[in-house]
Scaffold this motif. Structure first.
Motif, PDB file in Angstrom:
ATOM      1  N   THR A 163       0.397  28.073 -27.130  1.00  0.00           N
ATOM      2  CA  THR A 163      -0.500  26.936 -27.873  1.00  0.00           C
ATOM      3  C   THR A 163       1.043  26.458 -29.556  1.00  0.00           C
ATOM      4  OG1 THR A 163      -2.849  27.192 -28.233  1.00  0.00           O
ATOM      5  CG2 THR A 163      -1.887  25.881 -29.720  1.00  0.00           C
ATOM      6  N   ASP A 164       1.115  27.410 -30.382  1.00  0.00           N
ATOM      7  CA  ASP A 164       2.245  28.006 -30.906  1.00  0.00           C
ATOM      8  C   ASP A 164       3.498  27.571 -30.611  1.00  0.00           C
ATOM      9  OD1 ASP A 164       0.591  28.313 -32.554  1.00  0.00           O
ATOM     10  OD2 ASP A 164       0.957  30.062 -32.987  1.00  0.00           O
ATOM     11  N   ARG A 165       3.671  27.822 -29.145  1.00  0.00           N
ATOM     12  CA  ARG A 165       5.209  27.536 -28.336  1.00  0.00           C
ATOM     13  C   ARG A 165       5.466  25.914 -27.526  1.00  0.00           C
ATOM     14  NH1 ARG A 165       4.561  32.031 -25.946  1.00  0.00           N
ATOM     15  NH2 ARG A 165       3.606  31.354 -24.136  1.00  0.00           N
ATOM     16  N   VAL A 166       4.622  25.663 -27.762  1.00  0.00           N
ATOM     17  CA  VAL A 166       4.168  23.699 -27.158  1.00  0.00           C
ATOM     18  C   VAL A 166       4.303  22.918 -28.458  1.00  0.00           C
ATOM     19  CG1 VAL A 166       3.546  24.281 -24.841  1.00  0.00           C
ATOM     20  CG2 VAL A 166       1.148  23.886 -26.573  1.00  0.00           C
ATOM     21  N   MET A 167       3.124  23.220 -29.179  1.00  0.00           N
ATOM     22  CA  MET A 167       3.456  22.767 -30.585  1.00  0.00           C
ATOM     23  C   MET A 167       5.043  22.786 -31.057  1.00  0.00           C
ATOM     24  SD  MET A 167       0.957  21.460 -31.179  1.00  0.00           S
ATOM     25  CE  MET A 167       1.791  20.814 -33.161  1.00  0.00           C
ATOM     26  N   ALA A 274       4.119  17.008 -19.965  1.00  0.00           N
ATOM     27  CA  ALA A 274       4.469  17.346 -19.202  1.00  0.00           C
ATOM     28  C   ALA A 274       5.787  18.598 -19.062  1.00  0.00           C
ATOM     29  CB  ALA A 274       4.740  16.492 -17.950  1.00  0.00           C
ATOM     30  N   VAL A 275       6.694  17.786 -19.351  1.00  0.00           N
ATOM     31  CA  VAL A 275       8.082  18.628 -19.829  1.00  0.00           C
ATOM     32  C   VAL A 275       8.193  20.245 -20.581  1.00  0.00           C
ATOM     33  CG1 VAL A 275      10.518  18.979 -20.440  1.00  0.00           C
ATOM     34  CG2 VAL A 275       9.318  16.973 -19.411  1.00  0.00           C
ATOM     35  N   ILE A 276       7.540  19.867 -21.738  1.00  0.00           N
ATOM     36  CA  ILE A 276       7.226  21.142 -22.154  1.00  0.00           C
ATOM     37  C   ILE A 276       5.965  22.389 -21.892  1.00  0.00           C
ATOM     38  CG2 ILE A 276       6.170  21.946 -24.359  1.00  0.00           C
ATOM     39  CD1 ILE A 276       7.233  18.677 -25.985  1.00  0.00           C
ATOM     40  N   ASP A 277       5.009  21.787 -21.463  1.00  0.00           N
ATOM     41  CA  ASP A 277       4.396  22.173 -20.562  1.00  0.00           C
ATOM     42  C   ASP A 277       4.758  23.481 -19.780  1.00  0.00           C
ATOM     43  OD1 ASP A 277       1.428  23.699 -20.905  1.00  0.00           O
ATOM     44  OD2 ASP A 277       0.797  22.211 -18.893  1.00  0.00           O
ATOM     45  N   VAL A 278       5.644  22.655 -18.328  1.00  0.00           N
ATOM     46  CA  VAL A 278       6.002  23.055 -17.208  1.00  0.00           C
ATOM     47  C   VAL A 278       7.217  23.938 -17.637  1.00  0.00           C
ATOM     48  CG1 VAL A 278       7.886  22.693 -15.508  1.00  0.00           C
ATOM     49  CG2 VAL A 278       5.632  21.772 -16.216  1.00  0.00           C
ATOM     50  N   TYR A 279       8.656  23.862 -18.717  1.00  0.00           N
ATOM     51  CA  TYR A 279       8.952  24.886 -19.925  1.00  0.00           C
ATOM     52  C   TYR A 279       8.705  25.955 -19.798  1.00  0.00           C
ATOM     53  CZ  TYR A 279      13.205  26.844 -21.591  1.00  0.00           C
ATOM     54  OH  TYR A 279      13.751  27.407 -22.438  1.00  0.00           O
ATOM     55  N   ASP A 280       7.849  26.059 -20.692  1.00  0.00           N
ATOM     56  CA  ASP A 280       6.489  27.109 -21.107  1.00  0.00           C
ATOM     57  C   ASP A 280       6.222  27.691 -19.913  1.00  0.00           C
ATOM     58  OD1 ASP A 280       5.850  28.372 -24.126  1.00  0.00           O
ATOM     59  OD2 ASP A 280       3.804  28.354 -22.199  1.00  0.00           O
ATOM     60  N   ALA A 281       5.672  27.393 -19.088  1.00  0.00           N
ATOM     61  CA  ALA A 281       5.383  28.427 -17.927  1.00  0.00           C
ATOM     62  C   ALA A 281       6.656  28.616 -17.050  1.00  0.00           C
ATOM     63  CB  ALA A 281       4.173  26.858 -16.955  1.00  0.00           C
ATOM     64  N   LEU A 282       7.307  27.934 -16.745  1.00  0.00           N
ATOM     65  CA  LEU A 282       8.468  29.003 -16.629  1.00  0.00           C
ATOM     66  C   LEU A 282       9.213  29.990 -17.016  1.00  0.00           C
ATOM     67  CD1 LEU A 282      10.587  25.749 -15.487  1.00  0.00           C
ATOM     68  CD2 LEU A 282       8.406  27.017 -13.779  1.00  0.00           C
ATOM     69  N   VAL A 283       9.281  30.051 -18.199  1.00  0.00           N
ATOM     70  CA  VAL A 283       9.266  31.213 -19.232  1.00  0.00           C
ATOM     71  C   VAL A 283       8.498  32.606 -19.059  1.00  0.00           C
ATOM     72  CG1 VAL A 283      11.349  29.856 -19.962  1.00  0.00           C
ATOM     73  CG2 VAL A 283       9.401  29.849 -21.632  1.00  0.00           C
ATOM     74  N   GLU A 300      15.656  24.409 -13.456  1.00  0.00           N
ATOM     75  CA  GLU A 300      14.821  23.928 -12.447  1.00  0.00           C
ATOM     76  C   GLU A 300      14.258  22.903 -12.876  1.00  0.00           C
ATOM     77  OE1 GLU A 300      10.901  23.553  -9.459  1.00  0.00           O
ATOM     78  OE2 GLU A 300      13.091  25.097  -9.688  1.00  0.00           O
ATOM     79  N   LEU A 301      14.075  22.833 -14.648  1.00  0.00           N
ATOM     80  CA  LEU A 301      13.694  21.497 -15.105  1.00  0.00           C
ATOM     81  C   LEU A 301      14.622  20.206 -14.765  1.00  0.00           C
ATOM     82  CD1 LEU A 301      12.660  21.599 -19.188  1.00  0.00           C
ATOM     83  CD2 LEU A 301      11.587  21.868 -16.851  1.00  0.00           C
ATOM     84  N   GLU A 315      15.689  15.089 -20.044  1.00  0.00           N
ATOM     85  CA  GLU A 315      17.044  14.958 -20.694  1.00  0.00           C
ATOM     86  C   GLU A 315      17.454  15.612 -21.882  1.00  0.00           C
ATOM     87  OE1 GLU A 315      21.332  11.945 -21.086  1.00  0.00           O
ATOM     88  OE2 GLU A 315      20.152  11.432 -20.715  1.00  0.00           O
ATOM     89  N   ALA A 316      16.147  14.297 -23.300  1.00  0.00           N
ATOM     90  CA  ALA A 316      16.419  15.057 -23.996  1.00  0.00           C
ATOM     91  C   ALA A 316      15.756  16.237 -24.335  1.00  0.00           C
ATOM     92  CB  ALA A 316      15.025  14.341 -24.450  1.00  0.00           C
ATOM     93  N   PHE A 317      15.059  16.553 -23.522  1.00  0.00           N
ATOM     94  CA  PHE A 317      14.654  18.347 -24.186  1.00  0.00           C
ATOM     95  C   PHE A 317      15.557  18.923 -24.075  1.00  0.00           C
ATOM     96  CE2 PHE A 317      12.656  21.726 -22.703  1.00  0.00           C
ATOM     97  CZ  PHE A 317      11.675  22.369 -23.242  1.00  0.00           C
ATOM     98  N   LEU A 318      16.343  19.396 -22.728  1.00  0.00           N
ATOM     99  CA  LEU A 318      16.880  20.249 -22.333  1.00  0.00           C
ATOM    100  C   LEU A 318      18.500  19.995 -23.522  1.00  0.00           C
ATOM    101  CD1 LEU A 318      17.619  19.678 -18.593  1.00  0.00           C
ATOM    102  CD2 LEU A 318      16.471  21.630 -19.960  1.00  0.00           C
ATOM    103  N   GLY A 319      18.752  18.929 -24.316  1.00  0.00           N
ATOM    104  CA  GLY A 319      18.990  18.580 -25.470  1.00  0.00           C
ATOM    105  C   GLY A 319      19.121  19.546 -26.777  1.00  0.00           C
ATOM    106  N   LEU A 320      17.770  20.050 -26.775  1.00  0.00           N
ATOM    107  CA  LEU A 320      17.386  20.463 -28.253  1.00  0.00           C
ATOM    108  C   LEU A 320      17.924  22.011 -28.037  1.00  0.00           C
ATOM    109  CD1 LEU A 320      13.071  19.755 -28.148  1.00  0.00           C
ATOM    110  CD2 LEU A 320      15.157  18.631 -29.185  1.00  0.00           C
TER     111      LEU A 320
END
Length: 323
Positions: A163-167, A274-283, A300-301, A315-320
């Motif tokens: 919860t805190d990570r995706v937030m 969806a991008v955030i959720d997938v990334y957190d599931a992967l790591v 994978e993203l 693209e925006a997420f990977l630029g963070l």
């Protein structure tokens, strides 16, 4: 937006000193613009509050706005001019001492004797206390929803800290994509509530230490629609957040659930989350998989951009920084 000097009915009114004294005597901040949206006059209340006069283009309108509110406010103003529609917009205005307060601006069209548009008149009303109360109520609700998210984590057993990570990611990605305040608030609420429907999933499925069978997968997929129903029953969750809860498992190629939406049919906040959720599931480590490295997750993203995920959001997420 410098004042227009062409002769028109509005300019003729402004040439009337009685008319200008009337505007200056109004007890609210007030401005006028011509039919094209070019500001022609601000009253003394505006000048006294902002410390700006007619010397700046647009009488300091853009200069006085809070930087975070400038783009959505100008976009709203331009839409109103293009469509000839009255409008309401909330934004923060800088006082002459450098502090900001919330105002509600209402702009209305003025028509001539033959029905033609020839001017706009707008008032700016201080709503700071109202916005403070709204922000405090939102903070209280978010604290309660975070507690609910943590409770769901405790039951799930495999997503501690999710919860805190995706937030955290949602706040950063929303800002990077230029979302307005209301969209960012809806993104936060949807992020807290996205797994709410898992309360309806039986333990034999939710807590199974391994991959699910096709039948169990169908049972698990019910959680997104059930989450929307439960979140809607709270009575204060905005529609955009409810859409996130329902649609964050849709896929860009249309193969997701619950409704098989594709591409831009998927609501924007659901695509973002969806991008955030997938990334957190992967790591994250799961009973059936190890935690992927940051580099593996990023690869994978990229592979899922245009398949499972919105390419622009990826693209925006990977630029963070730090992702």
């Amino acid at each position: 937006m410098s004042p227009d000097t062409s002769l028109d009915p509005l300019r003729e009114l402004h040439a009337n000193h009685v008319y200008l004294r009337l505007l200056d005597g109004m007890p609210v901040m007030l401005w006028t613009a011509d039919a094209a949206g070019v500001w022609q006059h601000v009253n003394r209340r505006w000048a006294a509050y902002t410390g700006l006069t007619g010397a700046s283009a647009g009488f300091g309108f853009e200069e006085a706005l809070h930087p975070d509110d400038l783009a959505p406010t100008v976009a709203c103003w331009k839409r109103a001019i293009a469509r000839g529609e009255d409008y309401r917009v909330e934004y923060r205005v800088r006082r002459h001492d450098g502090t900001y307060r919330w105002f509600l601006t209402q702009g209305v069209r003025v028509r001539g004797a033959q029905g033609q548009d020839f001017a706009w008149v707008g008032t700016c009303t201080d709503i700071e206390h109202q916005k403070r109360a709204e922000e405090e109520a939102l903070a209280t609700r978010e604290a309660a929803l975070r507690a609910l998210g943590l409770t769901l984590e405790a039951r799930d057993r495999e997503t501690q800290g999710h919860t805190d990570r995706v937030m955290t990611h949602a706040a950063r990605l929303g800002a990077a994509l230029g979302l307005g305040p209301e969209e960012r608030a809806a993104l936060r609420l949807g992020a807290y509530l996205h797994d709410l429907g898992k309360v309806a999933i039986p333990d034999r499925v939710l807590l199974k230490p391994g991959r699910l069978t096709p039948e169990e997968r169908r049972e698990m997929e019910v959680h997104s629609a059930e989450g929307e129903r439960l979140a809607g029953a709270l009575g204060f969750v905005p529609p955009a957040a409810l859409q996130l809860v329902r649609h964050h498992h849709e896929r860009w190629d249309g193969s997701g659930y619950p409704d098989g939406l594709a591409g831009e049919e998927i609501p924007p906040l659901a695509r973002i989350f969806a991008v955030i959720d997938v990334y957190d599931a992967l790591v994250s480590e799961r009973p059936y998989k190890r935690a992927w490295t940051r580099e593996e997750a990023r690869a994978e993203l990229r592979a899922q951009a245009g398949r499972q995920l919105d390419p622009r959001v990826v693209e925006a997420f990977l630029g963070l920084p730090g992702v």
